[in-house]
Design a protein around this motif. Structure first.
Motif, PDB file in Angstrom:
ATOM      1  N   LEU A   8       0.689  -1.192   0.026  1.00  0.00           N
ATOM      2  CA  LEU A   8       0.088   0.152   0.059  1.00  0.00           C
ATOM      3  C   LEU A   8       1.101   1.331  -0.144  1.00  0.00           C
ATOM      4  O   LEU A   8       1.729   1.462   0.908  1.00  0.00           O
ATOM      5  CB  LEU A   8      -0.947  -0.025   1.154  1.00  0.00           C
ATOM      6  N   ALA A   9       0.641   1.923  -0.907  1.00  0.00           N
ATOM      7  CA  ALA A   9       1.482   3.434  -1.130  1.00  0.00           C
ATOM      8  C   ALA A   9       0.531   4.364  -1.657  1.00  0.00           C
ATOM      9  O   ALA A   9       0.810   5.377  -2.645  1.00  0.00           O
ATOM     10  CB  ALA A   9       2.577   3.257  -2.194  1.00  0.00           C
ATOM     11  N   ALA A  10      -0.905   4.377  -1.250  1.00  0.00           N
ATOM     12  CA  ALA A  10      -1.565   5.428  -1.578  1.00  0.00           C
ATOM     13  C   ALA A  10      -2.141   6.524  -0.845  1.00  0.00           C
ATOM     14  O   ALA A  10      -2.870   7.282  -1.054  1.00  0.00           O
ATOM     15  CB  ALA A  10      -2.815   4.680  -2.425  1.00  0.00           C
ATOM     16  N   GLY A  11      -1.307   6.526   0.344  1.00  0.00           N
ATOM     17  CA  GLY A  11      -1.692   7.507   1.324  1.00  0.00           C
ATOM     18  C   GLY A  11      -1.291   8.904   1.102  1.00  0.00           C
ATOM     19  O   GLY A  11      -0.589   9.058   0.081  1.00  0.00           O
ATOM     20  N   ARG A  15       0.784  13.553   8.208  1.00  0.00           N
ATOM     21  CA  ARG A  15       1.615  13.650   9.519  1.00  0.00           C
ATOM     22  C   ARG A  15       2.782  13.921   9.179  1.00  0.00           C
ATOM     23  O   ARG A  15       3.670  14.096  10.319  1.00  0.00           O
ATOM     24  CB  ARG A  15       1.327  12.505  10.204  1.00  0.00           C
ATOM     25  N   LYS A  22       4.984  11.006   1.618  1.00  0.00           N
ATOM     26  CA  LYS A  22       6.106  10.291   2.253  1.00  0.00           C
ATOM     27  C   LYS A  22       6.704   9.017   1.450  1.00  0.00           C
ATOM     28  O   LYS A  22       7.834   8.856   1.568  1.00  0.00           O
ATOM     29  CB  LYS A  22       5.814   9.953   3.630  1.00  0.00           C
ATOM     30  N   GLY A  80      -7.638   4.079  -2.995  1.00  0.00           N
ATOM     31  CA  GLY A  80      -8.916   4.841  -2.662  1.00  0.00           C
ATOM     32  C   GLY A  80      -8.652   5.804  -1.586  1.00  0.00           C
ATOM     33  O   GLY A  80      -7.710   6.215  -1.048  1.00  0.00           O
ATOM     34  N   GLU A  81      -9.896   6.538  -1.058  1.00  0.00           N
ATOM     35  CA  GLU A  81      -9.954   7.567   0.039  1.00  0.00           C
ATOM     36  C   GLU A  81      -9.219   7.062   1.413  1.00  0.00           C
ATOM     37  O   GLU A  81      -8.362   7.932   1.963  1.00  0.00           O
ATOM     38  CB  GLU A  81     -11.206   7.848   0.007  1.00  0.00           C
ATOM     39  N   GLU A  82      -9.655   6.027   1.778  1.00  0.00           N
ATOM     40  CA  GLU A  82      -9.269   5.470   3.129  1.00  0.00           C
ATOM     41  C   GLU A  82      -8.256   4.199   2.704  1.00  0.00           C
ATOM     42  O   GLU A  82      -8.365   3.570   1.825  1.00  0.00           O
ATOM     43  CB  GLU A  82     -10.348   5.094   3.959  1.00  0.00           C
ATOM     44  N   ARG A  83      -7.410   3.706   3.726  1.00  0.00           N
ATOM     45  CA  ARG A  83      -6.447   2.719   3.785  1.00  0.00           C
ATOM     46  C   ARG A  83      -7.314   1.574   3.432  1.00  0.00           C
ATOM     47  O   ARG A  83      -6.852   0.808   2.166  1.00  0.00           O
ATOM     48  CB  ARG A  83      -5.887   2.315   5.099  1.00  0.00           C
ATOM     49  N   SER A  86      -8.027   1.191  -0.308  1.00  0.00           N
ATOM     50  CA  SER A  86      -6.828   0.845  -1.142  1.00  0.00           C
ATOM     51  C   SER A  86      -6.544  -0.571  -0.982  1.00  0.00           C
ATOM     52  O   SER A  86      -6.305  -1.218  -2.086  1.00  0.00           O
ATOM     53  CB  SER A  86      -5.635   1.611  -0.658  1.00  0.00           C
ATOM     54  N   ASP A 103       1.886  -2.134   4.375  1.00  0.00           N
ATOM     55  CA  ASP A 103       2.015  -0.775   4.541  1.00  0.00           C
ATOM     56  C   ASP A 103       3.517  -0.289   4.096  1.00  0.00           C
ATOM     57  O   ASP A 103       4.289  -0.734   4.644  1.00  0.00           O
ATOM     58  CB  ASP A 103       1.704   0.039   5.787  1.00  0.00           C
ATOM     59  N   CYS A 104       3.599   0.424   2.982  1.00  0.00           N
ATOM     60  CA  CYS A 104       4.983   0.485   2.543  1.00  0.00           C
ATOM     61  C   CYS A 104       5.610   1.451   3.541  1.00  0.00           C
ATOM     62  O   CYS A 104       6.700   1.613   3.358  1.00  0.00           O
ATOM     63  CB  CYS A 104       5.079   1.365   1.121  1.00  0.00           C
ATOM     64  N   ALA A 105       4.797   2.190   4.339  1.00  0.00           N
ATOM     65  CA  ALA A 105       5.576   2.967   5.354  1.00  0.00           C
ATOM     66  C   ALA A 105       6.406   2.017   6.454  1.00  0.00           C
ATOM     67  O   ALA A 105       7.277   2.615   7.035  1.00  0.00           O
ATOM     68  CB  ALA A 105       4.585   3.836   5.979  1.00  0.00           C
ATOM     69  N   LYS A 210       6.728   1.885  11.483  1.00  0.00           N
ATOM     70  CA  LYS A 210       5.962   2.748  10.528  1.00  0.00           C
ATOM     71  C   LYS A 210       6.434   4.037  10.161  1.00  0.00           C
ATOM     72  O   LYS A 210       6.419   4.901  11.548  1.00  0.00           O
ATOM     73  CB  LYS A 210       4.565   2.765  10.751  1.00  0.00           C
TER      74      LYS A 210
HETATM   75  O1  C5P Z   1      -1.418   6.988   7.136  1.00  0.00           O
HETATM   76  P1  C5P Z   1      -1.044   5.646   7.431  1.00  0.00           P
HETATM   77  O2  C5P Z   1       0.508   5.678   7.854  1.00  0.00           O
HETATM   78  O3  C5P Z   1      -1.603   4.884   8.670  1.00  0.00           O
HETATM   79  O4  C5P Z   1      -1.179   4.527   6.324  1.00  0.00           O
HETATM   80  C1  C5P Z   1      -0.616   3.336   6.190  1.00  0.00           C
HETATM   81  C2  C5P Z   1       0.059   2.876   4.674  1.00  0.00           C
HETATM   82  O5  C5P Z   1      -1.583   2.648   4.109  1.00  0.00           O
HETATM   83  C3  C5P Z   1       0.635   3.471   4.135  1.00  0.00           C
HETATM   84  O6  C5P Z   1       1.477   2.684   3.340  1.00  0.00           O
HETATM   85  C4  C5P Z   1      -0.112   4.455   3.251  1.00  0.00           C
HETATM   86  O7  C5P Z   1       0.424   4.667   1.932  1.00  0.00           O
HETATM   87  C5  C5P Z   1      -1.286   3.386   2.994  1.00  0.00           C
HETATM   88  N1  C5P Z   1      -2.493   4.178   2.582  1.00  0.00           N
HETATM   89  C6  C5P Z   1      -3.062   3.792   1.161  1.00  0.00           C
HETATM   90  N2  C5P Z   1      -4.350   4.284   0.847  1.00  0.00           N
HETATM   91  C7  C5P Z   1      -5.056   5.341   1.791  1.00  0.00           C
HETATM   92  C8  C5P Z   1      -4.403   5.818   3.102  1.00  0.00           C
HETATM   93  C9  C5P Z   1      -3.256   4.998   3.136  1.00  0.00           C
HETATM   94  O8  C5P Z   1      -2.542   2.987   0.496  1.00  0.00           O
HETATM   95  N3  C5P Z   1      -6.200   5.867   1.185  1.00  0.00           N
END
Ligand code: C5P
Length: 228
Positions: A8-11, A15, A22, A80-83, A86, A103-105, A210
């Motif tokens: 997941l890299a769609a955030g 923060r 990021k 999408g909008e929320e994790r 995605s 989570d790629c973070a 993370k």
């Molecule tokens: O915001 P947070 O650090 O909790 O996000 C965790 C992971 O989910 C991150 O790798 C972020 O890129 C991903 N994410 C996503 N789609 C979103 C929100 C977060 O892929 N809408």
């Protein structure tokens, strides 16, 4: 067995207080998201599905996947909008086997942790990586009045990968997405809410942090220096 890492890299990375999201920020010799992609590439997972922000697919194909030779990447999809939106997009790109949602973070996930996940998920069908809390944890009400102090020996801080048999997690996601429940912060919660299947906890690593706020960058650079 087929194992797919959904990365997941769609955030938006709000923060981190940076101009660029990021996942594209440089850490050591590469953008943040490249670190875990390299580790999955070197691991025994079969393939990788990368989930990126809407509009980022072509940029990621060129500047991340091709440039860093992530040959196991079979699809790049828009999140999408929320994790959880995605994750759902990632799940729709495949149709069987086991998935490791990451989570790629969490850039410093190790090959050992990934391989532990792969063995555990074939056994339990549903497992998450976590570590015992080092701190005492308290539950409060909305006014910060302390309500309870759970027994620390049973409190875990949850990390990723979160790993599931495909049909189990897909079915659970289908139900929860249809119900429009927005209180979801991790994938295991979806299995906990939508199925009666047990979720198993497996030990991760205290290095599997993370990267979230600016002070995490310094930790991250130190972990990278240690690794090399
Ligand atoms: O915001 P947070 O650090 O909790 O996000 C965790 C992971 O989910 C991150 O790798 C972020 O890129 C991903 N994410 C996503 N789609 C979103 C929100 C977060 O892929 N809408």
């Amino acid at each position: 067995n087929k194992f797919t890492a959904i990365v997941l890299a769609a955030g938006s990375g709000k923060r981190m207080e940076q101009e660029i999201p990021k996942q594209y920020m440089r850490l050591g010799d590469a953008p943040l998201m490249v670190h875990c992609l390299r580790t999955f590439q070197e691991s025994k997972v079969t393939q990788i599905v990368l989930v990126v922000a809407p509009g980022d697919v072509e940029k990621c194909r060129k500047e991340i996947i091709e440039r860093y030779h992530i040959t196991k990447c079979v699809a790049i999809v828009e999140g999408g909008e929320e994790r959880y939106n995605s994750v759902y997009a990632g799940l729709q790109a495949i149709n069987d086997g086991y998935v490791l949602i990451h989570d790629c973070a969490r850039a410093f996930v190790s090959i050992d942790v990934i391989h532990r996940c792969m063995s555990a998920v074939t056994l339990y069908e549903s497992c998450v990586v976590g570590m015992p809390t080092k701190d005492t944890v308290k539950l409060t009400d909305d006014h910060r009045k302390v309500l309870d102090t759970p027994d620390r020996s049973n409190v875990w801080i949850v990390q990723t990968p979160q790993c599931f048999e495909y049909n189990l997690i897909r079915g659970a996601y289908d139900k929860v997405i249809a119900s429009a429940d927005t209180s979801i912060t991790d994938d295991a919660m979806i299995v906990e809410k939508a199925t009666d299947h047990d979720v198993h906890m497996i030990p991760g690593s205290y290095m599997n942090i993370k990267v979230t706020t600016p002070e995490d960058i310094a930790f991250g650079e130190a972990i990278l220096r240690n690794k090399h």
